[in-house]
Design a protein around this motif. Structure first.
Motif, PDB file in Angstrom:
ATOM      1  N   VAL A 103      46.612  44.690  30.784  1.00  0.00           N
ATOM      2  CA  VAL A 103      45.345  44.057  30.414  1.00  0.00           C
ATOM      3  C   VAL A 103      45.665  42.640  29.923  1.00  0.00           C
ATOM      4  CG1 VAL A 103      43.339  44.114  28.895  1.00  0.00           C
ATOM      5  CG2 VAL A 103      44.255  46.249  29.842  1.00  0.00           C
ATOM      6  N   VAL A 104      45.070  41.645  30.565  1.00  0.00           N
ATOM      7  CA  VAL A 104      45.355  40.246  30.244  1.00  0.00           C
ATOM      8  C   VAL A 104      44.066  39.549  29.822  1.00  0.00           C
ATOM      9  CG1 VAL A 104      47.312  40.176  31.831  1.00  0.00           C
ATOM     10  CG2 VAL A 104      45.046  39.512  32.653  1.00  0.00           C
ATOM     11  N   ARG A 105      44.196  38.297  29.370  1.00  0.00           N
ATOM     12  CA  ARG A 105      43.059  37.502  28.921  1.00  0.00           C
ATOM     13  C   ARG A 105      42.928  36.242  29.769  1.00  0.00           C
ATOM     14  NH1 ARG A 105      41.083  39.621  23.952  1.00  0.00           N
ATOM     15  NH2 ARG A 105      39.313  38.336  24.583  1.00  0.00           N
ATOM     16  N   ARG A 106      41.850  35.535  29.555  1.00  0.00           N
ATOM     17  CA  ARG A 106      41.669  34.252  30.248  1.00  0.00           C
ATOM     18  C   ARG A 106      42.772  33.274  29.871  1.00  0.00           C
ATOM     19  NH1 ARG A 106      36.804  33.603  28.882  1.00  0.00           N
ATOM     20  NH2 ARG A 106      35.757  34.242  30.805  1.00  0.00           N
ATOM     21  N   THR A 107      43.343  33.460  28.695  1.00  0.00           N
ATOM     22  CA  THR A 107      44.383  32.555  28.216  1.00  0.00           C
ATOM     23  C   THR A 107      45.780  32.910  28.726  1.00  0.00           C
ATOM     24  OG1 THR A 107      44.549  33.935  26.217  1.00  0.00           O
ATOM     25  CG2 THR A 107      43.137  31.982  26.109  1.00  0.00           C
ATOM     26  N   THR A 108      45.922  34.049  29.410  1.00  0.00           N
ATOM     27  CA  THR A 108      47.228  34.405  29.960  1.00  0.00           C
ATOM     28  C   THR A 108      47.628  33.365  31.013  1.00  0.00           C
ATOM     29  OG1 THR A 108      46.757  36.765  29.659  1.00  0.00           O
ATOM     30  CG2 THR A 108      48.559  36.183  31.163  1.00  0.00           C
ATOM     31  N   ALA A 149      37.255  37.933  32.382  1.00  0.00           N
ATOM     32  CA  ALA A 149      36.543  37.640  33.624  1.00  0.00           C
ATOM     33  C   ALA A 149      36.167  38.901  34.394  1.00  0.00           C
ATOM     34  CB  ALA A 149      37.396  36.735  34.519  1.00  0.00           C
ATOM     35  N   CYS A 150      36.660  40.066  33.955  1.00  0.00           N
ATOM     36  CA  CYS A 150      36.449  41.331  34.662  1.00  0.00           C
ATOM     37  C   CYS A 150      36.894  41.212  36.124  1.00  0.00           C
ATOM     38  CB  CYS A 150      34.998  41.797  34.561  1.00  0.00           C
ATOM     39  SG  CYS A 150      34.543  42.358  32.901  1.00  0.00           S
ATOM     40  N   LEU A 151      38.094  40.654  36.285  1.00  0.00           N
ATOM     41  CA  LEU A 151      38.722  40.561  37.600  1.00  0.00           C
ATOM     42  C   LEU A 151      39.975  41.425  37.613  1.00  0.00           C
ATOM     43  CD1 LEU A 151      38.512  36.719  38.352  1.00  0.00           C
ATOM     44  CD2 LEU A 151      37.060  38.537  39.293  1.00  0.00           C
ATOM     45  N   LEU A 152      40.251  42.019  38.763  1.00  0.00           N
ATOM     46  CA  LEU A 152      41.435  42.843  38.955  1.00  0.00           C
ATOM     47  C   LEU A 152      42.361  42.145  39.936  1.00  0.00           C
ATOM     48  CD1 LEU A 152      43.036  45.558  38.772  1.00  0.00           C
ATOM     49  CD2 LEU A 152      41.559  46.405  40.625  1.00  0.00           C
ATOM     50  N   TYR A 153      43.598  41.863  39.493  1.00  0.00           N
ATOM     51  CA  TYR A 153      44.616  41.246  40.344  1.00  0.00           C
ATOM     52  C   TYR A 153      45.695  42.293  40.621  1.00  0.00           C
ATOM     53  CZ  TYR A 153      42.747  36.758  38.566  1.00  0.00           C
ATOM     54  OH  TYR A 153      41.949  35.695  38.206  1.00  0.00           O
ATOM     55  N   GLU A 154      46.093  42.438  41.889  1.00  0.00           N
ATOM     56  CA  GLU A 154      47.109  43.440  42.228  1.00  0.00           C
ATOM     57  C   GLU A 154      48.147  42.842  43.175  1.00  0.00           C
ATOM     58  OE1 GLU A 154      44.503  47.515  41.651  1.00  0.00           O
ATOM     59  OE2 GLU A 154      45.045  46.945  43.702  1.00  0.00           O
ATOM     60  N   LEU A 155      49.423  43.145  42.912  1.00  0.00           N
ATOM     61  CA  LEU A 155      50.540  42.651  43.718  1.00  0.00           C
ATOM     62  C   LEU A 155      51.377  43.823  44.213  1.00  0.00           C
ATOM     63  CD1 LEU A 155      51.717  39.726  41.399  1.00  0.00           C
ATOM     64  CD2 LEU A 155      50.490  39.484  43.580  1.00  0.00           C
ATOM     65  N   PHE A 156      51.896  43.684  45.416  1.00  0.00           N
ATOM     66  CA  PHE A 156      52.800  44.674  45.994  1.00  0.00           C
ATOM     67  C   PHE A 156      54.186  44.054  46.180  1.00  0.00           C
ATOM     68  CE2 PHE A 156      54.654  45.930  50.195  1.00  0.00           C
ATOM     69  CZ  PHE A 156      55.189  47.144  49.789  1.00  0.00           C
ATOM     70  N   ALA A 157      55.225  44.834  45.852  1.00  0.00           N
ATOM     71  CA  ALA A 157      56.616  44.396  46.014  1.00  0.00           C
ATOM     72  C   ALA A 157      56.867  43.077  45.286  1.00  0.00           C
ATOM     73  CB  ALA A 157      56.975  44.278  47.496  1.00  0.00           C
ATOM     74  N   PHE A 173      40.028  41.488  43.016  1.00  0.00           N
ATOM     75  CA  PHE A 173      38.749  42.193  43.115  1.00  0.00           C
ATOM     76  C   PHE A 173      37.889  41.874  41.897  1.00  0.00           C
ATOM     77  CE2 PHE A 173      41.934  44.690  45.331  1.00  0.00           C
ATOM     78  CZ  PHE A 173      41.314  45.024  46.526  1.00  0.00           C
ATOM     79  N   ASP A 174      36.607  41.676  42.146  1.00  0.00           N
ATOM     80  CA  ASP A 174      35.631  41.511  41.077  1.00  0.00           C
ATOM     81  C   ASP A 174      35.190  42.904  40.648  1.00  0.00           C
ATOM     82  OD1 ASP A 174      33.443  41.048  39.441  1.00  0.00           O
ATOM     83  OD2 ASP A 174      32.524  39.569  40.777  1.00  0.00           O
ATOM     84  N   PHE A 196      43.915  50.278  41.166  1.00  0.00           N
ATOM     85  CA  PHE A 196      43.561  50.659  39.798  1.00  0.00           C
ATOM     86  C   PHE A 196      42.448  51.696  39.699  1.00  0.00           C
ATOM     87  CE2 PHE A 196      41.121  50.159  35.896  1.00  0.00           C
ATOM     88  CZ  PHE A 196      42.107  50.404  34.950  1.00  0.00           C
ATOM     89  N   PRO A 197      41.331  51.560  40.462  1.00  0.00           N
ATOM     90  CA  PRO A 197      40.237  52.528  40.286  1.00  0.00           C
ATOM     91  C   PRO A 197      40.603  53.945  40.695  1.00  0.00           C
ATOM     92  CG  PRO A 197      39.823  51.145  42.175  1.00  0.00           C
ATOM     93  CD  PRO A 197      40.978  50.532  41.452  1.00  0.00           C
ATOM     94  N   GLY A 198      41.699  54.123  41.433  1.00  0.00           N
ATOM     95  CA  GLY A 198      42.108  55.452  41.871  1.00  0.00           C
ATOM     96  C   GLY A 198      43.153  56.113  41.002  1.00  0.00           C
ATOM     97  N   LEU A 199      43.478  55.502  39.855  1.00  0.00           N
ATOM     98  CA  LEU A 199      44.493  56.074  38.977  1.00  0.00           C
ATOM     99  C   LEU A 199      43.879  57.069  37.990  1.00  0.00           C
ATOM    100  CD1 LEU A 199      46.581  52.909  37.971  1.00  0.00           C
ATOM    101  CD2 LEU A 199      46.978  54.496  39.874  1.00  0.00           C
ATOM    102  N   ALA A 200      44.576  58.178  37.775  1.00  0.00           N
ATOM    103  CA  ALA A 200      44.236  59.058  36.657  1.00  0.00           C
ATOM    104  C   ALA A 200      44.763  58.389  35.394  1.00  0.00           C
ATOM    105  CB  ALA A 200      44.883  60.427  36.846  1.00  0.00           C
ATOM    106  N   ARG A 201      43.883  58.139  34.421  1.00  0.00           N
ATOM    107  CA  ARG A 201      44.276  57.435  33.200  1.00  0.00           C
ATOM    108  C   ARG A 201      44.103  58.351  32.000  1.00  0.00           C
ATOM    109  NH1 ARG A 201      40.197  53.381  34.263  1.00  0.00           N
ATOM    110  NH2 ARG A 201      39.895  53.346  31.995  1.00  0.00           N
ATOM    111  N   PHE A 202      45.075  58.304  31.110  1.00  0.00           N
ATOM    112  CA  PHE A 202      45.028  59.201  29.959  1.00  0.00           C
ATOM    113  C   PHE A 202      43.856  58.894  29.037  1.00  0.00           C
ATOM    114  CE2 PHE A 202      46.103  60.268  25.560  1.00  0.00           C
ATOM    115  CZ  PHE A 202      46.156  61.647  25.698  1.00  0.00           C
TER     116      PHE A 202
END
Length: 323
Positions: A103-108, A149-157, A173-174, A196-202
């Protein structure tokens, strides 16, 4: 494209006398039951993270499928994935298995990322912390939720290269939108879907309910994809192989009352929301985020189920959600 990972070495209780084993198990069950509320009833809370929705209620990830018809070729598709293969949670308490998220912020600070598949990646600066949580193994996914911003950033490898990064592919993704990837584009996942939306989260299990579909893998897939997937990674047009994006659910006839609390919450989600085929990998591997809150003994009980307990769903009645 993806590595087939061996099952995690489940933590086991040390040898004890029969009486002490019963006492230990009873205490563990009582403690676990006390830590978890009963399954939620009535209206379900939409999935969220860090104050952001995880896509609109109309998102295919968030729509229930327990009343939808069974696909006509369900039996053949399930058989191709593995009729006798066990359901397997690919996440754990130890943290060595699963896909973590940040979880990051706009300031990251934003960093430059070079891509192997640049033509199908979002070429923007990514908010990668100095010491991000990264998935182990060869996939090395980095998931970043910008809570401002409620944005999801994802990277592979993903690999650090000095002050910048290199990755196979990347997607943004927005979280407030149903907008998909361009048709034919990959993402950080083989199916062109967000991970992210497909993960089982505790944190969801702790609240007593998972209200979205989960992500899973299959050894072989067809060279095609169905909504909401946008990309394929198969090597055959065999109609008996599942396409990326195929939706599978746990049969309503499967009794889950005897499963321990954490496993039962996961299984309830699989009956109500199902799981979406998102990548090539080991059969019936369900994705989740690692957490110290998981009870690996509980999760291990999911392996009592096999492919024979699942069915492929015809999701065409859902249509395509508006953005």
């Amino acid at each position: 494209m993806r590595e087939l990972r061996p099952p995690p070495p489940w933590r086991r209780t040390a040898d004890r006398s029969p009486v002490s084993r019963i006492v230990v198990r009873t205490r563990a069950v009582l403690l676990t039951l006390a830590a978890f509320p009963l399954l939620a009833t009535g209206a379900s809370a939409a999935p969220s993270v860090a104050g952001c929705p995880v896509f609109p209620d109309s998102s295919p990830w968030n729509q229930r499928i327990d009343t939808l018809p069974i696909a006509g070729n369900s039996a053949a598709l399930v058989s191709s994935i593995g009729l006798e293969a066990n359901l397997h949670p690919d996440f754990s308490n130890a943290g060595r298995y699963g896909i973590p998220f940040n979880v990051v912020r706009r300031t990251t600070p934003r960093v430059r990322v070079g891509f192997d598949y640049a033509g199908e990646s979002n070429r923007v600066r990514y908010p990668v912390p100095r010491r991000p949580k990264i998935e182990g193994g060869s996939d090395r996914h980095i998931l970043l939720v910008d809570r401002d911003a409620c944005l999801l950033y994802e990277l592979f490898a993903a690999q650090r290269r000095g002050s910048n990064w290199r990755a196979g592919s990347g997607a943004v993704f927005d979280l407030r939108s149903n907008r998909l990837r361009p048709d034919g584009w990959t993402s950080a996942d083989a199916a062109g879907l967000p991970i992210f939306p497909g993960l089982a989260r505790f944190d969801e299990v702790r609240r007593g309910e998972i209200t979205h579909a989960l992500r899973f893998t299959a050894p072989r897939t067809r060279s095609s994809y169905v909504f909401p997937a946008r990309h394929e990674a198969g090597e055959s047009n065999d109609p008996n192989l599942p396409p990326m994006g195929a939706r599978v659910r746990l049969k309503a006839s499967v009794r889950i009352e005897s499963f321990p609390p954490q496993a039962r919450i996961v299984l309830t989600a699989l009956q109500r929301y199902g799981m979406i085929l998102a990548d090539n990998g080991s059969p019936w591997y369900v994705s989740g985020a690692p957490s110290g809150g998981w009870n690996d003994d509980d999760l291990h009980e999911l392996g009592r189920l096999t492919g024979a307990d699942f069915e492929v769903v015809d999701t065409s009645p859902l249509g395509t959600p508006a953005d």
